[in-house]
Design an enzyme around this catalytic site. Structure first.
Site, short mmCIF file in Angstrom:
data_model
loop_
_atom_site.label_atom_id
_atom_site.label_comp_id
_atom_site.label_asym_id
_atom_site.label_seq_id
_atom_site.Cartn_x
_atom_site.Cartn_y
_atom_site.Cartn_z
N ASP A 78 0.87 -1.18 0.00
CA ASP A 78 0.00 0.00 0.00
C ASP A 78 0.90 1.23 0.00
O ASP A 78 2.10 1.14 0.28
CB ASP A 78 -0.90 0.00 1.25
CG ASP A 78 -1.79 1.23 1.29
OD1 ASP A 78 -2.42 1.54 0.25
OD2 ASP A 78 -1.84 1.93 2.32
N SER A 79 0.30 2.38 -0.27
CA SER A 79 1.06 3.62 -0.22
C SER A 79 1.49 3.95 1.22
O SER A 79 2.36 4.78 1.42
CB SER A 79 0.22 4.77 -0.78
OG SER A 79 -1.02 4.83 -0.09
N CYS A 130 -3.57 -0.94 -2.20
CA CYS A 130 -3.84 0.48 -2.46
C CYS A 130 -4.80 0.61 -3.66
O CYS A 130 -4.50 0.13 -4.75
CB CYS A 130 -2.52 1.17 -2.77
SG CYS A 130 -2.70 2.92 -3.14
N ASN A 131 -5.94 1.26 -3.43
CA ASN A 131 -6.92 1.43 -4.51
C ASN A 131 -6.33 2.25 -5.65
O ASN A 131 -6.56 1.94 -6.82
CB ASN A 131 -8.17 2.14 -3.98
CG ASN A 131 -9.02 1.24 -3.10
OD1 ASN A 131 -10.04 0.75 -3.52
ND2 ASN A 131 -8.59 1.01 -1.87
N CYS A 152 -11.23 3.26 -1.04
CA CYS A 152 -9.93 3.74 -0.57
C CYS A 152 -9.64 2.98 0.72
O CYS A 152 -10.55 2.73 1.52
CB CYS A 152 -10.01 5.25 -0.31
SG CYS A 152 -8.55 5.91 0.50
N THR A 153 -8.37 2.63 0.88
CA THR A 153 -7.97 1.80 2.02
C THR A 153 -8.43 2.35 3.38
O THR A 153 -8.70 1.58 4.30
CB THR A 153 -6.44 1.70 2.06
OG1 THR A 153 -5.89 3.02 1.90
CG2 THR A 153 -5.92 0.80 0.97
N HIS A 154 -8.48 3.67 3.51
CA HIS A 154 -8.77 4.28 4.81
C HIS A 154 -10.25 4.33 5.17
O HIS A 154 -10.59 4.49 6.33
CB HIS A 154 -8.24 5.72 4.85
CG HIS A 154 -6.76 5.83 4.86
ND1 HIS A 154 -5.98 5.45 3.79
CD2 HIS A 154 -5.90 6.30 5.79
CE1 HIS A 154 -4.71 5.67 4.07
NE2 HIS A 154 -4.64 6.20 5.27
N GLU A 157 -6.44 8.56 9.77
CA GLU A 157 -5.13 8.38 10.41
C GLU A 157 -5.08 9.08 11.77
O GLU A 157 -4.40 8.63 12.68
CB GLU A 157 -4.01 8.85 9.49
CG GLU A 157 -3.88 7.94 8.29
CD GLU A 157 -2.58 8.07 7.51
OE1 GLU A 157 -1.64 8.75 7.97
OE2 GLU A 157 -2.51 7.47 6.42
N TYR A 205 -0.49 8.52 -2.65
CA TYR A 205 -0.50 8.23 -4.08
C TYR A 205 -1.71 8.89 -4.75
O TYR A 205 -1.72 9.12 -5.95
CB TYR A 205 -0.61 6.72 -4.33
CG TYR A 205 0.63 5.91 -4.07
CD1 TYR A 205 1.76 6.43 -3.43
CD2 TYR A 205 0.70 4.57 -4.49
CE1 TYR A 205 2.88 5.66 -3.20
CE2 TYR A 205 1.82 3.79 -4.28
CZ TYR A 205 2.91 4.34 -3.62
OH TYR A 205 4.03 3.55 -3.41
N GLY A 206 -2.75 9.15 -3.93
CA GLY A 206 -4.04 9.58 -4.47
C GLY A 206 -4.06 10.91 -5.19
O GLY A 206 -5.03 11.24 -5.86
#
Ligand code: DGL
Length: 289
Positions: free
Chosen positions: A12-13, A75-76, A189-191, A157, A44-45
């Site tokens: 992932d980023s 990572c999407n 998105c991962t988050h 985060e 990365y987004g």
């Protein structure tokens, strides 16, 4: 070492891909994982196609050099932009999160003549249209609305999962989505699974939320069985997130990674190392002296 006992690589980023790690770990307790978070170069987004492709290839080559049986691009953004390039460079099965997330949304809205599917993701993922295409490949009648929600990443985060500020940002981002009233909404998105509660309350309880990480874990399980690559170990009941069977690497700021990992997963990685991924392929290809 037989192929089956090799770990599954995940990159992932940064720290967000831990939601995908959690989904994989929960579904596949007999598997071991190597996770790389590219914390030196996150996010990365907001980056260009060429840059995301370069980072994604370097990360994949690093993981391949460690010996893995399968690569999961958690990572999407990297899945949306770089999957074909990664597949071209890595002689391994590669699973991204976009296809599984899109297919799951269609599966859960089956029965609707014209399913309405929402997608929230980073700006780069939305601009790539990768989710739109994955959904339309699975259902050519689906109506899709996409929306970038970049502030969700720092909010997750920071652990702001129920603050009034988070609710008001969500209300602003998701205004048009609420009006569209999707049958299913992909957390692209991962988050975003960290903010699941806020998102659910904002769009309405009747909207089905799709966690792309969970959908990916389901497809990885099927792929391992199909390829005869499952690990024969029997760890069910003994495994814990971040235990010492899983190895974590970051490209910077290991302490912060451990801190956010604890916030996301309730545990800090037992094995965590800071490394550099640049030029791994050249090193790998140098003849031994
Ligand atoms: N991991 C990224 C994703 O899922 C979010 C963070 C970033 O922008 O790098 O798209």
């Amino acid at each position: 070492m037989s192929q089956n006992t090799l770990p599954i690589g995940i990159f992932d980023s940064g720290v967000g891909g831990l939601t995908v790690y959690r989904a994989l770990h929960d579904r596949l307790p007999n598997e071991h994982f190597i996770y790389l978070g590219d914390t030196a170069r996150v996010p990365y987004g907001t980056k260009s196609l060429a840059t995301v492709e370069r980072y994604a290839i370097e990360n994949s080559q690093f993981l391949a050099s460690r010996g893995i049986k399968l690569l999961v691009v958690a990572c999407n953004t990297a899945s949306a932009l770089a999957l074909p390039k990664i597949r071209e460079k890595i002689g391994l099965d590669v699973v991204g999160v976009i296809g599984p997330g899109g297919r799951k949304a269609v599966e859960l809205t089956r029965g609707k003549e014209r399913p309405k599917i929402g997608v929230i993701a980073t700006e780069a993922t939305v601009a790539s249209n990768a989710y739109y295409e994955a959904i339309r490949r699975a259902s050519d009648s689906a109506e899709v609305l996409q929306k970038g929600c970049p502030l969700f990443v720092p909010l997750a985060e920071e652990g702001w999962t129920s603050e009034p500020e988070t609710y008001s940002i969500a209300a602003k981002y998701l205004e048009a989505m609420k009006e569209f009233h999707p049958d299913a909404l992909v957390l692209g998105c991962t988050h975003y699974p960290i903010l699941r509660e806020v998102i659910q309350q904002t769009v309405g309880e009747d909207v089905k939320l799709i966690d792309s990480g969970e959908a990916t874990a389901e497809e990885v399980e099927k792929l391992l069985i199909e390829k005869g690559l499952s690990n024969p170990a029997r760890h069910a009941g003994e495994r814990h997130l971040c235990d010492d069977l899983d190895h974590f690497y970051v490209t910077d700021a290991a302490e912060r990674f451990a801190h956010v990992a604890e916030r996301f997963l309730g545990a800090k990685p037992s094995k965590l190392e800071a490394i550099e991924v640049y030029g791994v392929d050249e090193l790998r290809q140098k003849p031994e002296r």
